[in-house]
Design a protein around this motif. Structure first.
Motif, PDB file in Angstrom:
ATOM      1  N   TYR A 128      33.274   8.112 -42.037  1.00  0.00           N
ATOM      2  CA  TYR A 128      32.003   7.194 -41.647  1.00  0.00           C
ATOM      3  C   TYR A 128      32.456   5.969 -40.879  1.00  0.00           C
ATOM      4  CZ  TYR A 128      27.828   4.377 -41.733  1.00  0.00           C
ATOM      5  OH  TYR A 128      26.918   3.656 -41.520  1.00  0.00           O
ATOM      6  N   LEU A 129      33.354   5.263 -41.268  1.00  0.00           N
ATOM      7  CA  LEU A 129      33.621   4.150 -40.869  1.00  0.00           C
ATOM      8  C   LEU A 129      34.350   4.403 -39.158  1.00  0.00           C
ATOM      9  CD1 LEU A 129      35.231   1.850 -43.684  1.00  0.00           C
ATOM     10  CD2 LEU A 129      32.958   1.587 -42.619  1.00  0.00           C
ATOM     11  N   ILE A 130      35.262   4.950 -38.980  1.00  0.00           N
ATOM     12  CA  ILE A 130      35.766   5.419 -37.871  1.00  0.00           C
ATOM     13  C   ILE A 130      34.803   6.284 -36.805  1.00  0.00           C
ATOM     14  CG2 ILE A 130      37.677   6.547 -36.537  1.00  0.00           C
ATOM     15  CD1 ILE A 130      39.509   5.966 -38.947  1.00  0.00           C
ATOM     16  N   SER A 131      33.968   7.177 -37.455  1.00  0.00           N
ATOM     17  CA  SER A 131      32.985   7.932 -36.606  1.00  0.00           C
ATOM     18  C   SER A 131      31.915   7.006 -36.158  1.00  0.00           C
ATOM     19  CB  SER A 131      32.379   9.005 -37.753  1.00  0.00           C
ATOM     20  OG  SER A 131      33.239   9.966 -37.989  1.00  0.00           O
ATOM     21  N   THR A 132      31.529   6.043 -36.845  1.00  0.00           N
ATOM     22  CA  THR A 132      30.380   5.090 -36.318  1.00  0.00           C
ATOM     23  C   THR A 132      31.201   4.028 -35.576  1.00  0.00           C
ATOM     24  OG1 THR A 132      30.503   3.852 -38.355  1.00  0.00           O
ATOM     25  CG2 THR A 132      28.996   5.543 -38.362  1.00  0.00           C
ATOM     26  N   PHE A 133      32.255   3.869 -35.532  1.00  0.00           N
ATOM     27  CA  PHE A 133      32.942   2.794 -34.763  1.00  0.00           C
ATOM     28  C   PHE A 133      33.615   3.787 -33.221  1.00  0.00           C
ATOM     29  CE2 PHE A 133      36.816   0.884 -33.131  1.00  0.00           C
ATOM     30  CZ  PHE A 133      36.536  -0.591 -32.911  1.00  0.00           C
ATOM     31  N   TRP A 134      33.796   4.811 -33.420  1.00  0.00           N
ATOM     32  CA  TRP A 134      34.469   5.264 -32.392  1.00  0.00           C
ATOM     33  C   TRP A 134      33.792   6.541 -31.567  1.00  0.00           C
ATOM     34  CZ3 TRP A 134      39.027   9.277 -32.564  1.00  0.00           C
ATOM     35  CH2 TRP A 134      39.857   9.513 -31.150  1.00  0.00           C
ATOM     36  N   THR A 138      25.143   5.598 -31.451  1.00  0.00           N
ATOM     37  CA  THR A 138      23.610   5.602 -31.498  1.00  0.00           C
ATOM     38  C   THR A 138      23.003   6.131 -32.797  1.00  0.00           C
ATOM     39  OG1 THR A 138      23.671   5.095 -28.998  1.00  0.00           O
ATOM     40  CG2 THR A 138      21.709   5.781 -30.102  1.00  0.00           C
ATOM     41  N   SER A 139      22.608   5.632 -33.616  1.00  0.00           N
ATOM     42  CA  SER A 139      22.180   6.503 -34.805  1.00  0.00           C
ATOM     43  C   SER A 139      20.767   6.291 -34.819  1.00  0.00           C
ATOM     44  CB  SER A 139      22.399   5.466 -36.116  1.00  0.00           C
ATOM     45  OG  SER A 139      21.814   6.164 -37.187  1.00  0.00           O
ATOM     46  N   LEU A 189      33.104  22.166 -38.882  1.00  0.00           N
ATOM     47  CA  LEU A 189      32.044  22.478 -37.981  1.00  0.00           C
ATOM     48  C   LEU A 189      30.568  22.134 -38.536  1.00  0.00           C
ATOM     49  CD1 LEU A 189      33.400  25.939 -36.732  1.00  0.00           C
ATOM     50  CD2 LEU A 189      33.293  23.842 -35.206  1.00  0.00           C
ATOM     51  N   TRP A 190      30.535  22.436 -39.864  1.00  0.00           N
ATOM     52  CA  TRP A 190      29.198  21.869 -40.311  1.00  0.00           C
ATOM     53  C   TRP A 190      28.931  20.295 -40.191  1.00  0.00           C
ATOM     54  CZ3 TRP A 190      24.392  22.251 -42.020  1.00  0.00           C
ATOM     55  CH2 TRP A 190      23.879  21.182 -42.975  1.00  0.00           C
ATOM     56  N   ASN A 191      30.079  19.793 -40.885  1.00  0.00           N
ATOM     57  CA  ASN A 191      30.085  18.281 -40.809  1.00  0.00           C
ATOM     58  C   ASN A 191      29.942  17.639 -39.491  1.00  0.00           C
ATOM     59  OD1 ASN A 191      30.405  17.922 -43.633  1.00  0.00           O
ATOM     60  ND2 ASN A 191      32.705  17.957 -43.467  1.00  0.00           N
ATOM     61  N   PHE A 192      30.535  18.082 -38.344  1.00  0.00           N
ATOM     62  CA  PHE A 192      30.481  17.626 -37.015  1.00  0.00           C
ATOM     63  C   PHE A 192      29.088  17.799 -36.514  1.00  0.00           C
ATOM     64  CE2 PHE A 192      30.392  17.957 -32.581  1.00  0.00           C
ATOM     65  CZ  PHE A 192      30.501  16.576 -32.174  1.00  0.00           C
ATOM     66  N   PHE A 193      28.532  19.012 -36.687  1.00  0.00           N
ATOM     67  CA  PHE A 193      27.185  19.345 -35.963  1.00  0.00           C
ATOM     68  C   PHE A 193      26.168  19.021 -36.765  1.00  0.00           C
ATOM     69  CE2 PHE A 193      30.076  22.131 -33.574  1.00  0.00           C
ATOM     70  CZ  PHE A 193      29.801  21.798 -32.162  1.00  0.00           C
ATOM     71  N   ALA A 194      26.157  19.022 -37.942  1.00  0.00           N
ATOM     72  CA  ALA A 194      25.163  18.459 -38.620  1.00  0.00           C
ATOM     73  C   ALA A 194      24.939  16.863 -38.591  1.00  0.00           C
ATOM     74  CB  ALA A 194      25.244  18.728 -40.231  1.00  0.00           C
ATOM     75  N   ARG A 195      26.048  16.164 -38.506  1.00  0.00           N
ATOM     76  CA  ARG A 195      25.865  14.656 -38.408  1.00  0.00           C
ATOM     77  C   ARG A 195      25.342  14.476 -36.812  1.00  0.00           C
ATOM     78  NH1 ARG A 195      31.347  13.872 -41.808  1.00  0.00           N
ATOM     79  NH2 ARG A 195      30.384  13.678 -43.781  1.00  0.00           N
ATOM     80  N   LYS A 196      26.159  15.213 -35.954  1.00  0.00           N
ATOM     81  CA  LYS A 196      25.643  15.079 -34.521  1.00  0.00           C
ATOM     82  C   LYS A 196      23.946  15.176 -34.306  1.00  0.00           C
ATOM     83  CE  LYS A 196      25.898  15.052 -29.910  1.00  0.00           C
ATOM     84  NZ  LYS A 196      26.097  13.951 -29.305  1.00  0.00           N
ATOM     85  N   TYR A 250      36.414  13.879 -32.918  1.00  0.00           N
ATOM     86  CA  TYR A 250      36.166  14.218 -34.596  1.00  0.00           C
ATOM     87  C   TYR A 250      37.184  14.945 -35.186  1.00  0.00           C
ATOM     88  CZ  TYR A 250      33.356  14.859 -38.418  1.00  0.00           C
ATOM     89  OH  TYR A 250      32.680  14.917 -39.659  1.00  0.00           O
ATOM     90  N   LEU A 251      37.929  15.702 -34.232  1.00  0.00           N
ATOM     91  CA  LEU A 251      39.375  16.274 -34.660  1.00  0.00           C
ATOM     92  C   LEU A 251      40.100  15.206 -35.283  1.00  0.00           C
ATOM     93  CD1 LEU A 251      39.954  18.945 -31.769  1.00  0.00           C
ATOM     94  CD2 LEU A 251      39.425  19.417 -34.174  1.00  0.00           C
ATOM     95  N   PHE A 252      40.450  14.337 -34.682  1.00  0.00           N
ATOM     96  CA  PHE A 252      41.360  13.229 -35.015  1.00  0.00           C
ATOM     97  C   PHE A 252      40.704  12.664 -36.316  1.00  0.00           C
ATOM     98  CE2 PHE A 252      42.416  13.544 -30.722  1.00  0.00           C
ATOM     99  CZ  PHE A 252      43.656  13.484 -30.529  1.00  0.00           C
ATOM    100  N   VAL A 253      39.451  12.132 -36.254  1.00  0.00           N
ATOM    101  CA  VAL A 253      38.758  11.405 -37.480  1.00  0.00           C
ATOM    102  C   VAL A 253      38.962  12.157 -38.622  1.00  0.00           C
ATOM    103  CG1 VAL A 253      36.581  10.366 -38.098  1.00  0.00           C
ATOM    104  CG2 VAL A 253      37.258   9.739 -35.867  1.00  0.00           C
ATOM    105  N   GLY A 254      38.504  13.522 -38.552  1.00  0.00           N
ATOM    106  CA  GLY A 254      38.506  14.622 -39.426  1.00  0.00           C
ATOM    107  C   GLY A 254      39.947  14.820 -40.166  1.00  0.00           C
ATOM    108  N   GLY A 255      40.667  15.070 -39.261  1.00  0.00           N
ATOM    109  CA  GLY A 255      42.086  15.151 -39.697  1.00  0.00           C
ATOM    110  C   GLY A 255      42.593  13.760 -40.472  1.00  0.00           C
TER     111      GLY A 255
END
Length: 158
Positions: free
Chosen positions: A75-81, A85-86, A141-148, A31-36
């Motif tokens: 969204y696209l990269i996070s759900t692909f990489w 499982t949603s 941090l909010w975005n990663f952990f809330a989504r996770k 997620y560091l890469f995707v968020g970046g």
């Protein structure tokens, strides 16, 4: 944590980048890469729209459109990489939840920036950069952990 130790012990660093995983640390690393990348898309498009398309009069429009573009890339990269499982079966509902979490992150950024302005504006002209660093970290941090937790953690079946 054992999986991470095993990866480093066996020098199988490829596992940090390739393959499905539910390991939160590996997902966070990715997620560091995707968020970046999403940030680069957001800031880059904002600059282009502000400088060459809309001009200074429409800075809010430029920033709004660039935020949405960064969100879609994320969204696209996070759900692909990262998150395979949603908890949400409908992709539109999943994206709207993903976006809502992103909007909360944006609101956190705005509140933190405002707080640093009130707190430090009369003390340093660097308050905006300090606020940007702090708000970026908090929002990330909010975005990663809330989504996770809310969208991508497997629910225990009863």
């Amino acid at each position: 944590m054992d999986e991470i130790k095993q990866i480093f012990r066996d020098k199988q660093f490829k596992k940090l980048f390739v393959g499905d995983t539910d390991n939160t640390l590996i997902q966070f690393f990715r997620y560091l890469f995707v968020g970046g990348l999403a940030t680069v898309v957001d800031w880059g498009l904002s600059f282009v729209l502000f400088k060459f398309v809309f001009g200074e009069r429409f800075a809010v429009a430029a920033n709004s459109l660039s935020f949405v573009a960064g969100l879609v890339v994320n969204y696209l990269i996070s759900t692909f990489w990262i998150f395979k499982t949603s908890n949400v079966k409908n992709k539109l509902v999943e994206f709207l939840g993903f976006a809502a979490i992103g909007v909360v992150g944006l609101l956190l950024t705005m509140v933190i920036t405002w707080g640093f302005k009130v707190w430090l504006e009369d003390k340093t002209s660097a308050y905006q950069m300090i606020a940007k660093i702090v708000s970026t970290a908090v929002s990330f941090l909010w975005n990663f952990f809330a989504r996770k937790i809310l969208l991508y953690t497997k629910k225990e079946e009863k």
